[in-house]
Design an enzyme around this catalytic site. Structure first.
Site, mmCIF file in Angstrom:
data_model
loop_
_atom_site.group_PDB
_atom_site.id
_atom_site.type_symbol
_atom_site.label_atom_id
_atom_site.label_comp_id
_atom_site.label_asym_id
_atom_site.label_seq_id
_atom_site.Cartn_x
_atom_site.Cartn_y
_atom_site.Cartn_z
ATOM 1 N N SER A 126 -10.582 8.594 -12.033
ATOM 2 C CA SER A 126 -11.654 9.267 -12.764
ATOM 3 C C SER A 126 -12.237 8.369 -13.836
ATOM 4 O O SER A 126 -13.397 8.510 -14.202
ATOM 5 C CB SER A 126 -11.108 10.495 -13.499
ATOM 6 O OG SER A 126 -10.544 11.399 -12.626
ATOM 7 N N HIS A 147 -14.301 9.526 -5.242
ATOM 8 C CA HIS A 147 -13.857 10.375 -6.355
ATOM 9 C C HIS A 147 -14.128 11.854 -6.063
ATOM 10 O O HIS A 147 -15.281 12.300 -6.096
ATOM 11 C CB HIS A 147 -14.565 9.926 -7.646
ATOM 12 C CG HIS A 147 -14.114 10.645 -8.865
ATOM 13 N ND1 HIS A 147 -14.969 11.059 -9.864
ATOM 14 C CD2 HIS A 147 -12.884 11.051 -9.263
ATOM 15 C CE1 HIS A 147 -14.283 11.675 -10.815
ATOM 16 N NE2 HIS A 147 -13.016 11.689 -10.462
ATOM 17 N N GLU A 159 -17.995 11.539 -5.510
ATOM 18 C CA GLU A 159 -18.739 10.370 -5.981
ATOM 19 C C GLU A 159 -18.244 9.138 -5.208
ATOM 20 O O GLU A 159 -17.040 8.860 -5.207
ATOM 21 C CB GLU A 159 -18.511 10.154 -7.483
ATOM 22 C CG GLU A 159 -19.118 11.256 -8.346
ATOM 23 C CD GLU A 159 -18.844 11.097 -9.850
ATOM 24 O OE1 GLU A 159 -19.619 11.632 -10.647
ATOM 25 O OE2 GLU A 159 -17.834 10.455 -10.223
ATOM 26 N N ASN A 197 -18.344 12.592 -15.285
ATOM 27 C CA ASN A 197 -17.532 12.479 -16.499
ATOM 28 C C ASN A 197 -18.258 11.759 -17.632
ATOM 29 O O ASN A 197 -17.822 11.808 -18.777
ATOM 30 C CB ASN A 197 -16.197 11.800 -16.201
ATOM 31 C CG ASN A 197 -15.236 12.771 -15.537
ATOM 32 O OD1 ASN A 197 -15.300 13.975 -15.781
ATOM 33 N ND2 ASN A 197 -14.379 12.267 -14.673
HETATM 34 N N1 LIG Z 1 -6.923 16.382 -12.029
HETATM 35 C C1 LIG Z 1 -8.222 16.202 -11.940
HETATM 36 O O1 LIG Z 1 -9.023 17.055 -12.355
HETATM 37 C C2 LIG Z 1 -8.749 14.952 -11.306
HETATM 38 C C3 LIG Z 1 -10.036 14.971 -10.748
HETATM 39 C C4 LIG Z 1 -10.507 13.820 -10.109
HETATM 40 C C5 LIG Z 1 -9.742 12.685 -10.073
HETATM 41 N N2 LIG Z 1 -8.496 12.683 -10.653
HETATM 42 C C6 LIG Z 1 -7.700 11.454 -10.541
HETATM 43 O O2 LIG Z 1 -6.813 11.595 -9.438
HETATM 44 C C7 LIG Z 1 -5.605 10.873 -9.707
HETATM 45 C C8 LIG Z 1 -4.429 11.835 -9.626
HETATM 46 O O3 LIG Z 1 -4.620 12.884 -10.532
HETATM 47 P P1 LIG Z 1 -3.850 14.270 -10.417
HETATM 48 O O4 LIG Z 1 -4.546 15.220 -11.295
HETATM 49 O O5 LIG Z 1 -3.612 14.605 -8.981
HETATM 50 O O6 LIG Z 1 -2.467 13.860 -11.105
HETATM 51 P P2 LIG Z 1 -1.022 14.512 -10.881
HETATM 52 O O7 LIG Z 1 -0.245 14.151 -12.067
HETATM 53 O O8 LIG Z 1 -1.143 15.935 -10.472
HETATM 54 O O9 LIG Z 1 -0.462 13.699 -9.615
HETATM 55 C C9 LIG Z 1 -0.177 12.351 -9.615
HETATM 56 C C10 LIG Z 1 0.928 12.104 -8.618
HETATM 57 O O10 LIG Z 1 1.103 10.700 -8.475
HETATM 58 C C11 LIG Z 1 2.494 10.456 -8.361
HETATM 59 N N3 LIG Z 1 2.744 9.059 -8.691
HETATM 60 C C12 LIG Z 1 2.815 8.476 -9.900
HETATM 61 N N4 LIG Z 1 3.018 7.144 -9.765
HETATM 62 C C13 LIG Z 1 3.079 6.910 -8.439
HETATM 63 C C14 LIG Z 1 3.261 5.730 -7.660
HETATM 64 N N5 LIG Z 1 3.443 4.551 -8.223
HETATM 65 N N6 LIG Z 1 3.253 5.855 -6.325
HETATM 66 C C15 LIG Z 1 3.073 7.058 -5.741
HETATM 67 N N7 LIG Z 1 2.898 8.204 -6.420
HETATM 68 C C16 LIG Z 1 2.899 8.122 -7.747
HETATM 69 C C17 LIG Z 1 3.149 11.461 -9.293
HETATM 70 O O11 LIG Z 1 4.491 11.664 -8.950
HETATM 71 C C18 LIG Z 1 2.283 12.689 -9.058
HETATM 72 O O12 LIG Z 1 2.809 13.498 -8.029
HETATM 73 C C19 LIG Z 1 -5.794 10.221 -11.067
HETATM 74 O O13 LIG Z 1 -6.293 8.930 -10.873
HETATM 75 C C20 LIG Z 1 -6.841 11.113 -11.720
HETATM 76 O O14 LIG Z 1 -7.572 10.444 -12.714
HETATM 77 C C21 LIG Z 1 -7.978 13.790 -11.251
#
Ligand SMILES: NC(=O)c1ccc[n+]([C@@H]2O[C@H](COP(=O)([O-])OP(=O)(O)OC[C@H]3O[C@@H](n4cnc5c(N)ncnc54)[C@H](O)[C@@H]3O)[C@@H](O)[C@H]2O)c1
Length: 395
Positions: A126, A147, A159, A197
């Site tokens: 993000s 994204h 995106e 964002n």
């Molecule tokens: N939550 C949102 O609203 C949102 C929206 C768009 C994009 N994102 C992006 O998506 C990505 C994930 O966000 P999320 O909200 O799902 O987070 P989350 O914390 O729910 O999930 C992240 C997962 O990644 C795992 N993880 C951490 N390090 C790891 C590694 N080295 N190898 C494999 N798995 C690993 C964790 O165990 C966890 O299960 C981030 O980059 C975030 O910025 C989030």
């Protein structure tokens, strides 16, 4: 490139990875999903099963179709380090792990050695630059930002973010694939916050300023934006829902990404909430109190005050959208699509600007800028130019 028969790999089984795996399987792909943390993948499996059950209950999917869909997903329970070879058959790998550059870079470094030479490597980041993630790869042209928005199965927007050294075909194939997945793809430049964002920042930031100045309290500001703007959630309700820690991190990252441009300056109020552990709904307290028995104070439904608040926040949002056109972050059409399909804005901000008049928006911003003397309120040069030339968007 990126045909309908490819296997999709999803790395990270958190909120986003789970949703993305569901979307890819629903589009007919075989999917592999893994995570670093034990138990994360089983949780993803349970969440997808629950989502499918809801679809069946609502009559949107037959039980057979739901079973088939879940059957297309290979849930790799073993930690990613042991499961990484399962990604060798993926034509597209989408990374959705923790938002930390070094961790993402380390993963891409390993991943690129496992997948086929023509596989596409996508990041769902993000707030990090796609360039900084791609730079960890020896063959980096196939890296792209894809994204999704949360929850991925529900929000149509995706995106597509090509980066400086990316192959054009990778971005265009990703765009076409997302269309076939029935998503709404838009093309965004690899700049802080991409489209949504970045443009959404004043919805939070300007509302917090209004709160800090004592113009109105949170319920009143929320009421004003919903009543006069028809936004689905007020800014404070939304920040409490997103999590004040998450929202603060994005704000900080965009501010730093823009070399501390005052327009994106984070607020002390938000920092203090995070310091105090008032993270919003998830922690029981944020701008509002969610503990048992607590009730929110009523808004002051004063139309004159409400309109002042709404117009101030909207002028800032529109200025941000116009400046994103000016800085070629995306096309006007994609900018309006992004805000309506990614964060449910009631109207595209540029169409909204046409409706209220660009001259009115400029006058609102000039008034704020002269009152506060802050660069935060500077009107976009494109807004000034369009008013001078009597132009409107989409004409
Ligand atoms: N939550 C949102 O609203 C949102 C929206 C768009 C994009 N994102 C992006 O998506 C990505 C994930 O966000 P999320 O909200 O799902 O987070 P989350 O914390 O729910 O999930 C992240 C997962 O990644 C795992 N993880 C951490 N390090 C790891 C590694 N080295 N190898 C494999 N798995 C690993 C964790 O165990 C966890 O299960 C981030 O980059 C975030 O910025 C989030």
């Amino acid at each position: 490139m990126l045909d309908d028969n490819l296997t999709v790999g999803v790395l990270g089984a958190g909120a986003m990875g789970t949703g993305i795996a569901q979307v890819a399987a629903a589009a007919g792909h075989q999917v592999v999903i893994a995570d670093a943390v034990p138990g994360a993948v089983s949780k993803a499996r349970a969440n997808i099963a629950k989502a499918m059950e809801r679809e069946v209950d609502k009559g949107r999917l037959t039980r057979d179709a739901a079973t088939e869909m879940v059957g297309r997903i290979e849930f790799r329970d073993a930690p990613l380090t042991e499961s990484i070879t399962a990604f060798s058959r993926c034509g597209l790998a989408i990374e959705a792990i923790v938002e930390d550059l070094a961790t993402k870079q380390a993963l891409f470094h390993v991943l690129e050695r496992v997948v086929a030479p023509d596989a596409v490597l996508a990041t769902n980041t993000s707030s990090l630059s796609v360039a900084s993630i791609a730079s960890s790869c020896a063959v980096s042209g196939r890296v792209v930002g894809i994204h999704f928005f949360n929850p991925a199965p529900v929000m149509p927007l995706v995106e597509i973010v090509p980066w400086l050294g990316g192959d054009g075909i990778v971005a265009s194939s990703s765009y076409a694939l997302m269309q076939r997945w029935r998503k709404t793809p838009v093309l965004a430049s690899d700049t802080p916050g991409f489209i949504v964002n970045r443009i959404a920042r004043p919805y939070y930031g300007e509302s917090i300023r209004i709160l800090e100045e004592g113009v109105a309290d949170a319920p009143t500001i929320d009421w004003a934006l919903k009543e006069f703007g028809k936004f689905r959630m007020g800014p404070f309700e939304l920040m409490d829902f997103i999590g004040n820690d998450v929202n603060f991190a994005v704000t900080k990252s965009v501010f730093e990404g823009f070399f501390f441009d005052p327009r994106y300056k984070p607020s002390l109020t938000q920092r203090r909430l995070v310091d105090a552990g008032f993270l919003g709904k998830k922690s029981g307290r944020g701008y509002y109190d969610y503990r048992d028995g607590a009730t929110a104070p009523p808004p002051k439904m004063d139309a004159t005050l409400g309109l002042v608040i709404f117009q101030r926040v909207l002028a800032m949002l529109i200025n941000e959208a116009i400046d994103a056109v000016h800085m070629r972050v995306a096309s006007p059409t994609d900018i309006d699509l992004a805000m309506t399909k990614g964060v449910n804005y009631p109207k595209g901000l540029l169409a909204w600007a046409n409706e209220i008049g660009l001259d009115q928006v400029l006058a609102d911003l000039e008034r704020l800028q002269s009152e506060y003397g802050e660069d935060r309120y500077r009107p976009s040069p494109l807004l000034r130019r369009m008013v001078r030339d009597g132009k409107r968007f989409f004409e």
